[in-house]
Enzyme design. Structure first.
Site, mmCIF file in Angstrom:
data_model
loop_
_atom_site.group_PDB
_atom_site.id
_atom_site.type_symbol
_atom_site.label_atom_id
_atom_site.label_comp_id
_atom_site.label_asym_id
_atom_site.label_seq_id
_atom_site.Cartn_x
_atom_site.Cartn_y
_atom_site.Cartn_z
ATOM 1 N N HIS A 1 -7.613 -19.364 1.442
ATOM 2 C CA HIS A 1 -7.695 -17.956 1.811
ATOM 3 C C HIS A 1 -8.988 -17.275 1.387
ATOM 4 O O HIS A 1 -9.208 -16.110 1.723
ATOM 5 C CB HIS A 1 -6.510 -17.197 1.206
ATOM 6 C CG HIS A 1 -5.189 -17.814 1.537
ATOM 7 N ND1 HIS A 1 -4.539 -18.684 0.684
ATOM 8 C CD2 HIS A 1 -4.414 -17.713 2.644
ATOM 9 C CE1 HIS A 1 -3.411 -19.087 1.243
ATOM 10 N NE2 HIS A 1 -3.308 -18.520 2.431
ATOM 11 N N ARG B 1 -9.541 -14.552 7.300
ATOM 12 C CA ARG B 1 -8.472 -13.692 7.817
ATOM 13 C C ARG B 1 -8.841 -12.206 7.771
ATOM 14 O O ARG B 1 -7.972 -11.334 7.740
ATOM 15 C CB ARG B 1 -7.168 -13.919 7.050
ATOM 16 C CG ARG B 1 -6.557 -15.300 7.235
ATOM 17 C CD ARG B 1 -5.384 -15.533 6.309
ATOM 18 N NE ARG B 1 -4.736 -16.823 6.574
ATOM 19 C CZ ARG B 1 -3.580 -16.969 7.201
ATOM 20 N NH1 ARG B 1 -2.933 -15.904 7.648
ATOM 21 N NH2 ARG B 1 -3.060 -18.161 7.390
ATOM 22 N N VAL C 1 -6.456 -0.861 -6.904
ATOM 23 C CA VAL C 1 -6.732 0.552 -6.637
ATOM 24 C C VAL C 1 -6.129 0.884 -5.280
ATOM 25 O O VAL C 1 -6.511 0.314 -4.265
ATOM 26 C CB VAL C 1 -8.247 0.856 -6.668
ATOM 27 C CG1 VAL C 1 -8.756 0.896 -8.097
ATOM 28 C CG2 VAL C 1 -9.056 -0.167 -5.866
ATOM 29 N N GLY C 2 -5.143 1.764 -5.254
ATOM 30 C CA GLY C 2 -4.466 2.037 -3.996
ATOM 31 C C GLY C 2 -3.789 3.381 -3.979
ATOM 32 O O GLY C 2 -4.059 4.246 -4.812
ATOM 33 N N SER C 3 -2.897 3.546 -3.035
ATOM 34 C CA SER C 3 -2.164 4.803 -2.887
ATOM 35 C C SER C 3 -0.705 4.584 -3.262
ATOM 36 O O SER C 3 -0.214 3.455 -3.298
ATOM 37 C CB SER C 3 -2.270 5.318 -1.449
ATOM 38 O OG SER C 3 -1.733 4.364 -0.545
ATOM 39 N N GLU D 1 4.879 2.095 -4.645
ATOM 40 C CA GLU D 1 3.881 1.336 -3.895
ATOM 41 C C GLU D 1 4.460 -0.053 -3.651
ATOM 42 O O GLU D 1 5.673 -0.207 -3.676
ATOM 43 C CB GLU D 1 2.516 1.346 -4.611
ATOM 44 C CG GLU D 1 2.550 1.053 -6.102
ATOM 45 C CD GLU D 1 2.539 -0.435 -6.387
ATOM 46 O OE1 GLU D 1 1.473 -1.059 -6.308
ATOM 47 O OE2 GLU D 1 3.613 -1.001 -6.704
ATOM 48 N N GLU E 1 2.764 -3.386 -4.689
ATOM 49 C CA GLU E 1 2.063 -4.566 -5.198
ATOM 50 C C GLU E 1 1.977 -4.719 -6.714
ATOM 51 O O GLU E 1 1.832 -5.843 -7.214
ATOM 52 C CB GLU E 1 0.618 -4.586 -4.646
ATOM 53 C CG GLU E 1 0.502 -4.841 -3.174
ATOM 54 C CD GLU E 1 0.599 -3.580 -2.321
ATOM 55 O OE1 GLU E 1 0.854 -3.692 -1.114
ATOM 56 O OE2 GLU E 1 0.428 -2.468 -2.885
ATOM 57 N N SER F 1 -0.780 9.800 -2.338
ATOM 58 C CA SER F 1 -1.225 10.156 -0.990
ATOM 59 C C SER F 1 -0.173 10.925 -0.205
ATOM 60 O O SER F 1 -0.488 11.592 0.781
ATOM 61 C CB SER F 1 -1.607 8.891 -0.215
ATOM 62 O OG SER F 1 -0.489 8.018 -0.125
ATOM 63 N N ASP F 2 1.098 10.811 -0.642
ATOM 64 C CA ASP F 2 2.163 11.544 0.041
ATOM 65 C C ASP F 2 3.314 11.766 -0.931
ATOM 66 O O ASP F 2 3.446 11.049 -1.926
ATOM 67 C CB ASP F 2 2.648 10.786 1.273
ATOM 68 C CG ASP F 2 3.174 9.398 0.929
ATOM 69 O OD1 ASP F 2 4.402 9.238 0.885
ATOM 70 O OD2 ASP F 2 2.362 8.487 0.710
#
Length: 237
Positions: free
Chosen positions: A5, A44, A89-91, A180, A182, A204-205
């Protein structure tokens, strides 16, 4: 040596990797915050980059959506490319009324409805937690930027569209700061292979109020989160 990958070689990745879900977000981070950037993965479409931040070598690569996807990339980065620290790092979505839109959440731990960590841990419950020093460094970096980051538990869900909204009541009762998909998986992989991990999210929401950030707002608050992550790396050196 390349994996199924990741088409990179040993040394292409830094020992610290920032990981957003979206590979295009990884590209944005690399182009906006890093210098001397080069692309090190495109298998990918999961783009990966390595550059420097204030002279410090750092990599950034997407991990896709959900625990199975992020676990594959985290495992290969650790075992095949020598990565020692991963910062997701995310929402996230908020369920508690005292967590607001655009808040930055530092995931000290992550509950989950996924069975992945149970499979790793011989069908026992595993306490999926972040590395303490990474949590502290992120909190200190946020404070230095004047950002009142929240520190506490996340919930890593297997389903984005939950068929049981009453679970949000349970999450709120137990003080979950954000939902989230993950963090628990990344913490599990890190524990399995003896490395360090942290998740930092921007709200984010809001699941209760149905408020959502605009694209422009997401960009601004996302940048705050990335700067916290990058500065925390320097504090950890």
């Amino acid at each position: 040596m390349a994996t199924p990958h990741i088409n990179a070689e040993m040394g292409d990745f830094a020992d610290v990797v920032l990981m957003p879900g979206d590979p295009l977000r990884a590209k944005h981070i690399a182009e906006t915050f890093l210098q001397d950037v080069r692309q090190v993965n495109n298998v990918r479409g999961m783009l990966g980059f390595t550059g420097t931040y204030k002279g410090r070598k750092i990599s950034v690569m997407g991990h896709g959506m959900g625990i199975p996807s992020c676990s594959i990339y985290a495992k290969e980065l650790i075992t095949d490319f020598g990565v020692k620290k991963i910062i997701r790092v995310g929402s996230c979505g908020a369920v508690s009324m005292d967590v607001k839109l655009r808040d930055v959440v530092i995931g000290m731990g992550a509950c989950t409805d996924s069975k992945v960590n149970r499979l790793r841990f011989k069908d026992n419950d595993f306490a999926a937690i972040a590395d303490f020093d990474m949590v502290r460094n992120a909190a200190d970096a946020a404070k230095a930027k004047g950002i009142d980051a929240r520190v506490g538990n996340l919930f890593s869900a297997d389903l984005f569209y939950s068929p049981d909204p009453t679970m949000f009541d349970v999450m709120e009762k137990y003080g979950i700061l954000g939902v989230e998909m993950e963090a628990a998986g990344i913490y599990g992989v890190a524990a399995e292979f003896g490395v360090k991990a942290l998740t930092i999210c921007t709200v984010s929401d809001h699941i209760r109020t149905h408020e959502q950030t605009t694209a422009a707002e997401r960009q601004t608050t996302f940048n705050d989160m990335i700067e916290i992550a990058l500065e925390s790396v320097l504090l950890g050196d």
